[in-house]
Design a protein around this motif. Structure first.
Motif, PDB file in Angstrom:
ATOM      1  N   PRO A  32      40.355  18.364 -27.097  1.00 29.55           N
ATOM      2  CA  PRO A  32      40.330  18.612 -28.551  1.00 29.55           C
ATOM      3  C   PRO A  32      41.006  17.503 -29.344  1.00 29.55           C
ATOM      4  O   PRO A  32      40.774  17.362 -30.546  1.00 29.55           O
ATOM      5  CB  PRO A  32      41.095  19.940 -28.683  1.00 29.55           C
ATOM      6  CG  PRO A  32      41.997  19.970 -27.490  1.00 29.55           C
ATOM      7  CD  PRO A  32      41.213  19.323 -26.382  1.00 29.55           C
ATOM      8  N   GLU A  33      41.832  16.689 -28.669  1.00 32.98           N
ATOM      9  CA  GLU A  33      42.606  15.661 -29.369  1.00 32.98           C
ATOM     10  C   GLU A  33      41.759  14.492 -29.844  1.00 32.98           C
ATOM     11  O   GLU A  33      42.217  13.673 -30.644  1.00 32.98           O
ATOM     12  CB  GLU A  33      43.733  15.145 -28.456  1.00 32.98           C
ATOM     13  CG  GLU A  33      43.318  14.115 -27.411  1.00 32.98           C
ATOM     14  CD  GLU A  33      42.543  14.688 -26.222  1.00 32.98           C
ATOM     15  OE1 GLU A  33      41.980  13.902 -25.432  1.00 32.98           O
ATOM     16  OE2 GLU A  33      42.493  15.928 -26.082  1.00 32.98           O
ATOM     17  N   ILE A  34      40.511  14.400 -29.382  1.00 35.94           N
ATOM     18  CA  ILE A  34      39.695  13.244 -29.764  1.00 35.94           C
ATOM     19  C   ILE A  34      39.131  13.378 -31.177  1.00 35.94           C
ATOM     20  O   ILE A  34      38.586  12.424 -31.714  1.00 35.94           O
ATOM     21  CB  ILE A  34      38.550  12.996 -28.760  1.00 35.94           C
ATOM     22  CG1 ILE A  34      37.523  14.138 -28.777  1.00 35.94           C
ATOM     23  CG2 ILE A  34      39.098  12.772 -27.365  1.00 35.94           C
ATOM     24  CD1 ILE A  34      36.316  13.899 -27.868  1.00 35.94           C
ATOM     25  N   TYR A  35      39.278  14.564 -31.771  1.00 32.97           N
ATOM     26  CA  TYR A  35      38.762  14.778 -33.129  1.00 32.97           C
ATOM     27  C   TYR A  35      39.918  14.736 -34.120  1.00 32.97           C
ATOM     28  O   TYR A  35      40.955  15.368 -33.918  1.00 32.97           O
ATOM     29  CB  TYR A  35      38.049  16.127 -33.225  1.00 32.97           C
ATOM     30  CG  TYR A  35      36.977  16.290 -32.181  1.00 32.97           C
ATOM     31  CD1 TYR A  35      35.686  15.792 -32.376  1.00 32.97           C
ATOM     32  CD2 TYR A  35      37.248  16.920 -30.967  1.00 32.97           C
ATOM     33  CE1 TYR A  35      34.711  15.919 -31.401  1.00 32.97           C
ATOM     34  CE2 TYR A  35      36.276  17.052 -29.991  1.00 32.97           C
ATOM     35  CZ  TYR A  35      35.010  16.548 -30.206  1.00 32.97           C
ATOM     36  OH  TYR A  35      34.052  16.669 -29.234  1.00 32.97           O
ATOM     37  N   SER A  36      39.742  13.990 -35.197  1.00 38.93           N
ATOM     38  CA  SER A  36      40.794  13.878 -36.203  1.00 38.93           C
ATOM     39  C   SER A  36      40.751  15.069 -37.153  1.00 38.93           C
ATOM     40  O   SER A  36      39.784  15.841 -37.194  1.00 38.93           O
ATOM     41  CB  SER A  36      40.620  12.584 -37.003  1.00 38.93           C
ATOM     42  OG  SER A  36      39.478  12.677 -37.845  1.00 38.93           O
ATOM     43  N   LYS A  37      41.809  15.196 -37.904  1.00 37.06           N
ATOM     44  CA  LYS A  37      41.863  16.232 -38.931  1.00 37.06           C
ATOM     45  C   LYS A  37      40.714  16.053 -39.924  1.00 37.06           C
ATOM     46  O   LYS A  37      40.093  17.029 -40.378  1.00 37.06           O
ATOM     47  CB  LYS A  37      43.207  16.151 -39.664  1.00 37.06           C
ATOM     48  CG  LYS A  37      43.373  17.152 -40.794  1.00 37.06           C
ATOM     49  CD  LYS A  37      44.732  16.974 -41.466  1.00 37.06           C
ATOM     50  CE  LYS A  37      44.887  17.933 -42.647  1.00 37.06           C
ATOM     51  NZ  LYS A  37      46.189  17.717 -43.334  1.00 37.06           N
ATOM     52  N   LYS A  38      40.389  14.807 -40.226  1.00 34.29           N
ATOM     53  CA  LYS A  38      39.292  14.514 -41.156  1.00 34.29           C
ATOM     54  C   LYS A  38      37.952  14.952 -40.571  1.00 34.29           C
ATOM     55  O   LYS A  38      37.074  15.441 -41.295  1.00 34.29           O
ATOM     56  CB  LYS A  38      39.277  13.023 -41.478  1.00 34.29           C
ATOM     57  CG  LYS A  38      38.302  12.626 -42.574  1.00 34.29           C
ATOM     58  CD  LYS A  38      38.458  11.147 -42.910  1.00 34.29           C
ATOM     59  CE  LYS A  38      37.506  10.746 -44.037  1.00 34.29           C
ATOM     60  NZ  LYS A  38      37.638   9.313 -44.385  1.00 34.29           N
ATOM     61  N   ASP A  39      37.760  14.758 -39.251  1.00 39.57           N
ATOM     62  CA  ASP A  39      36.526  15.205 -38.597  1.00 39.57           C
ATOM     63  C   ASP A  39      36.341  16.710 -38.774  1.00 39.57           C
ATOM     64  O   ASP A  39      35.253  17.189 -39.120  1.00 39.57           O
ATOM     65  CB  ASP A  39      36.556  14.893 -37.098  1.00 39.57           C
ATOM     66  CG  ASP A  39      36.437  13.418 -36.790  1.00 39.57           C
ATOM     67  OD1 ASP A  39      35.874  12.677 -37.611  1.00 39.57           O
ATOM     68  OD2 ASP A  39      36.912  13.010 -35.710  1.00 39.57           O
ATOM     69  N   ILE A  40      37.395  17.459 -38.501  1.00 43.86           N
ATOM     70  CA  ILE A  40      37.319  18.920 -38.577  1.00 43.86           C
ATOM     71  C   ILE A  40      37.052  19.370 -40.006  1.00 43.86           C
ATOM     72  O   ILE A  40      36.233  20.265 -40.249  1.00 43.86           O
ATOM     73  CB  ILE A  40      38.618  19.543 -38.034  1.00 43.86           C
ATOM     74  CG1 ILE A  40      38.739  19.224 -36.539  1.00 43.86           C
ATOM     75  CG2 ILE A  40      38.646  21.054 -38.253  1.00 43.86           C
ATOM     76  CD1 ILE A  40      40.085  19.557 -35.941  1.00 43.86           C
ATOM     77  N   GLU A  41      37.712  18.732 -40.959  1.00 44.49           N
ATOM     78  CA  GLU A  41      37.474  19.065 -42.370  1.00 44.49           C
ATOM     79  C   GLU A  41      36.025  18.797 -42.758  1.00 44.49           C
ATOM     80  O   GLU A  41      35.389  19.589 -43.469  1.00 44.49           O
ATOM     81  CB  GLU A  41      38.418  18.257 -43.262  1.00 44.49           C
ATOM     82  CG  GLU A  41      39.870  18.679 -43.162  1.00 44.49           C
ATOM     83  CD  GLU A  41      40.799  17.763 -43.929  1.00 44.49           C
ATOM     84  OE1 GLU A  41      40.334  16.673 -44.371  1.00 44.49           O
ATOM     85  OE2 GLU A  41      41.979  18.113 -44.099  1.00 44.49           O
ATOM     86  N   LYS A  42      35.479  17.675 -42.292  1.00 43.07           N
ATOM     87  CA  LYS A  42      34.098  17.327 -42.632  1.00 43.07           C
ATOM     88  C   LYS A  42      33.116  18.282 -41.962  1.00 43.07           C
ATOM     89  O   LYS A  42      32.123  18.689 -42.573  1.00 43.07           O
ATOM     90  CB  LYS A  42      33.815  15.878 -42.224  1.00 43.07           C
ATOM     91  CG  LYS A  42      32.431  15.380 -42.628  1.00 43.07           C
ATOM     92  CD  LYS A  42      32.218  15.419 -44.134  1.00 43.07           C
ATOM     93  CE  LYS A  42      33.054  14.413 -44.867  1.00 43.07           C
ATOM     94  NZ  LYS A  42      32.723  14.348 -46.306  1.00 43.07           N
ATOM     95  N   GLU A  43      33.372  18.662 -40.713  1.00 42.49           N
ATOM     96  CA  GLU A  43      32.512  19.638 -40.039  1.00 42.49           C
ATOM     97  C   GLU A  43      32.479  20.950 -40.829  1.00 42.49           C
ATOM     98  O   GLU A  43      31.413  21.553 -41.024  1.00 42.49           O
ATOM     99  CB  GLU A  43      33.019  19.914 -38.620  1.00 42.49           C
ATOM    100  CG  GLU A  43      32.778  18.797 -37.625  1.00 42.49           C
ATOM    101  CD  GLU A  43      33.299  19.163 -36.242  1.00 42.49           C
ATOM    102  OE1 GLU A  43      33.448  20.378 -35.968  1.00 42.49           O
ATOM    103  OE2 GLU A  43      33.565  18.253 -35.437  1.00 42.49           O
ATOM    104  N   ARG A  44      33.633  21.405 -41.262  1.00 42.90           N
ATOM    105  CA  ARG A  44      33.707  22.658 -42.016  1.00 42.90           C
ATOM    106  C   ARG A  44      33.027  22.531 -43.375  1.00 42.90           C
ATOM    107  O   ARG A  44      32.406  23.476 -43.859  1.00 42.90           O
ATOM    108  CB  ARG A  44      35.171  23.082 -42.179  1.00 42.90           C
ATOM    109  CG  ARG A  44      35.778  23.581 -40.875  1.00 42.90           C
ATOM    110  CD  ARG A  44      37.246  23.897 -41.006  1.00 42.90           C
ATOM    111  NE  ARG A  44      37.730  24.559 -39.793  1.00 42.90           N
ATOM    112  CZ  ARG A  44      39.010  24.639 -39.439  1.00 42.90           C
ATOM    113  NH1 ARG A  44      39.940  24.087 -40.208  1.00 42.90           N
ATOM    114  NH2 ARG A  44      39.363  25.251 -38.332  1.00 42.90           N
ATOM    115  N   GLU A  45      33.150  21.374 -43.967  1.00 40.74           N
ATOM    116  CA  GLU A  45      32.468  21.130 -45.240  1.00 40.74           C
ATOM    117  C   GLU A  45      30.952  21.203 -45.066  1.00 40.74           C
ATOM    118  O   GLU A  45      30.240  21.802 -45.875  1.00 40.74           O
ATOM    119  CB  GLU A  45      32.883  19.766 -45.779  1.00 40.74           C
ATOM    120  CG  GLU A  45      32.333  19.429 -47.152  1.00 40.74           C
ATOM    121  CD  GLU A  45      32.804  18.069 -47.633  1.00 40.74           C
ATOM    122  OE1 GLU A  45      31.962  17.303 -48.158  1.00 40.74           O
ATOM    123  OE2 GLU A  45      33.999  17.766 -47.467  1.00 40.74           O
TER     124      GLU A  45
END
Length: 536
Positions: A32-45
């Motif tokens: 799970p560490e390979i994804y940044s906070k920005k990645d997760i925010e963009k996925e949710r967006e």
């Protein structure tokens, strides 16, 4: 097509009541560490986008507009302020061209699978997650999205009527006919009521990559001056700073370009990309500077007004360069492999050691049954797709490892070239992965560390990285003999007085590795140390 379980699913209602699904696939197993906070925010967006009555967080309307100016019949997701009395479809009918007003932004793109026309959703999803595992970072986040067939038909009709060129019109016509049959298992859900596809964020500030986007085919790319710098057989010796320590824009551009192009070729080789060199090379402008000893960067704003405001916040010593964006990744896994056909990977002479190390890690991960299952359940790969990708990874490792330290040099690390710590190369205002090398896959050394008499380069940043890893390994293994007794970035002379060399040799002895007091990038000792320290 059976939908993935995902780690998060958001439902959206189509006009006729059909429940559409926006699914964020589960993270790469165990990483799970390979994804940044920005990645997760963009996925949710992306998952929150309502195709029919949606608005952005700024209050703009979401409008779907068919792509009529390219070969594949995808749908652009626009954010606009709809004029009073204008319907979504009415606006779309008037704005199908490539040009659009300044207040009209393409925030995402939706593409469904049509394998006969080089459009394949699993390829889009595969590139995103591959980029995060290899830590190349030039691919925008993507999720799985379904769409009501009845709602899609009106957009397909609009695509047919507004298509620019016979090829685009032919594909919209064929897709519209498929909508009537809605029985193709690679395109529709099991009940036949919805299409499935990939919804991917659209990068900001994108532009065609200078010169490279104008080349016609892989042969022209292979013969280009830009790729020639990647294949040059001499070690990279770039003066990225002048005598006063100021960054040299041309040299910084070259090291970034060499790194970008080598990584693009590697990813295209792995994903069997058939359509990279027909105008599908893009870039964005980024500012690069060094802050507190680490490389920082920020993407230049696309809007001229915002760009002018942004410039006030950019350090005056920053240089502006082009960085590659890997978009249009939908032609993988299904037809051809340009990088393989033209032996592009075999010709590469320079690569970031971090990328090489992560490739070796990926090869190991793909041996695990749970990883094979993840690709097929979460990223919609067929067993054949996974076999193709896994075989390509094995072949890539064979090609590169056989040439390492001979005609392949692991010298394309931006931080090392800029004489900075390899902490992060993310947006400067975005908190992403940990900078603790013992907990991150970003740990990398540009040169050898250890005994001076055996040719160790002992760059300060490399020595500090090894010292931190040894400290972490000593703590995890409860082995005080491998503790370097401090992090100072130095290897004492003579080696017998160096606590770090003593720790390296103690670690090699404990790990049953030949004791030479030396750690080279991608060596057995380096790999073992990363694992022992809890890194990648």
């Amino acid at each position: 097509m059976k939908m993935p379980t995902g780690q998060e699913t958001i439902s959206h209602a189509a006009p006729n009541g059909t429940v559409e699904l926006a699914i964020r696939p589960a993270a790469f197993p165990g990483h799970p560490e390979i994804y940044s906070k920005k990645d997760i925010e963009k996925e949710r967006e992306l998952a929150g986008i309502d195709f029919y009555n949606g608005k952005t967080k700024e209050g703009l309307d979401i409008v779907l507009i068919p792509k009529t100016y390219s070969t594949s019949p995808g749908i652009n997701i626009h954010s606009v302020r709809l004029p009073a009395g204008t319907s979504h479809l009415g606006y779309a009918a008037s704005h199908t061209g490539k040009a659009h007003s300044s207040g009209d932004n393409v925030i995402a793109k939706y593409k469904q699978s049509i394998p006969t026309h080089f459009t394949y959703s699993p390829s889009i999803l595969g590139y995103y997650h591959l980029s995060r595992f290899l830590d190349t970072g030039h691919v925008e986040p993507a999720i799985v999205r379904t769409m009501d067939v009845a709602a899609h038909k009106s957009l397909a009709d609009l695509g047919k009527s507004k298509a620019i060129g016979s090829n685009n019109r032919k594909q919209w016509t064929e897709l519209r006919a498929l909508d009537d049959a809605h029985s193709n298992s690679t395109l529709y859900t099991e009940d036949g009521k919805q299409l499935y596809g990939a919804l991917q964020a659209n990068p900001t500030g994108e532009q065609s990559y200078p010169h490279l986007s104008d080349l016609g085919g892989a042969g022209a790319f292979a013969a280009s001056a830009e790729f020639g710098k990647v294949t040059n057989s001499n070690l990279l010796k770039l003066n990225c700073k002048d005598g006063s320590g100021k960054l040299n824009q041309a040299a910084v551009q070259q090291i970034v370009q060499v790194k970008d192009l080598s990584e693009m070729v590697l990813m295209d080789f792995i994903m069997s990309q058939a359509d990279r060199f027909s105008g599908n090379m893009h870039s964005q402008k980024i500012y690069v500077w060094i802050e507190n000893g680490a490389v920082k960067h920020k993407t230049k704003k696309g809007d001229s007004t915002k760009a002018a405001e942004q410039l006030k916040e950019i350090p005056p010593e920053a240089v502006l360069i082009n960085r590659i964006i890997m978009k249009d990744n939908d032609a993988g896994l299904i037809s051809g492999n340009s990088a393989k056909s033209y032996h592009l990977l075999d010709k590469i002479s320079h690569m970031d050691p971090k990328t090489y190390n992560r490739l070796l890690d990926l090869q190991k991960e793909l041996q695990k049954p749970e990883v094979a299952q993840w690709y097929q359940t979460e990223l919609l790969f067929t067993p054949t797709d996974f076999k193709t990708m896994k075989g390509n990874v094995d072949q890539a490792v064979e090609i590169l490892s056989s040439r390492k330290d001979k005609s392949l040099f692991l010298d394309a690390n931006v931080s090392a070239a800029l004489e900075a710590e390899d902490k992060q190369e993310q947006e400067s205002d975005t908190t992403t992965k940990s900078n603790d090398v013992s907990n991150t896959p970003l740990a990398v050394i540009a040169g050898s560390v250890g005994r001076w008499e055996k040719g160790a380069r002992n760059l300060q940043a490399d020595v500090e990285t090894v010292q931190r890893l040894l400290q972490a390994a000593a703590q995890r293994l409860q082995a005080p003999q491998i503790d370097p007794k401090g992090v100072d970035g130095k290897i004492a002379r003579p080696p017998a007085t160096s606590n770090t060399v003593v720790a390296i040799e103690a670690f090699q002895s404990r790990s049953n590795i030949s004791i030479d007091g030396l750690i080279d990038p991608a060596s057995q000792t380096w790999q073992a140390l990363l694992q022992a320290a809890g890194g990648s």
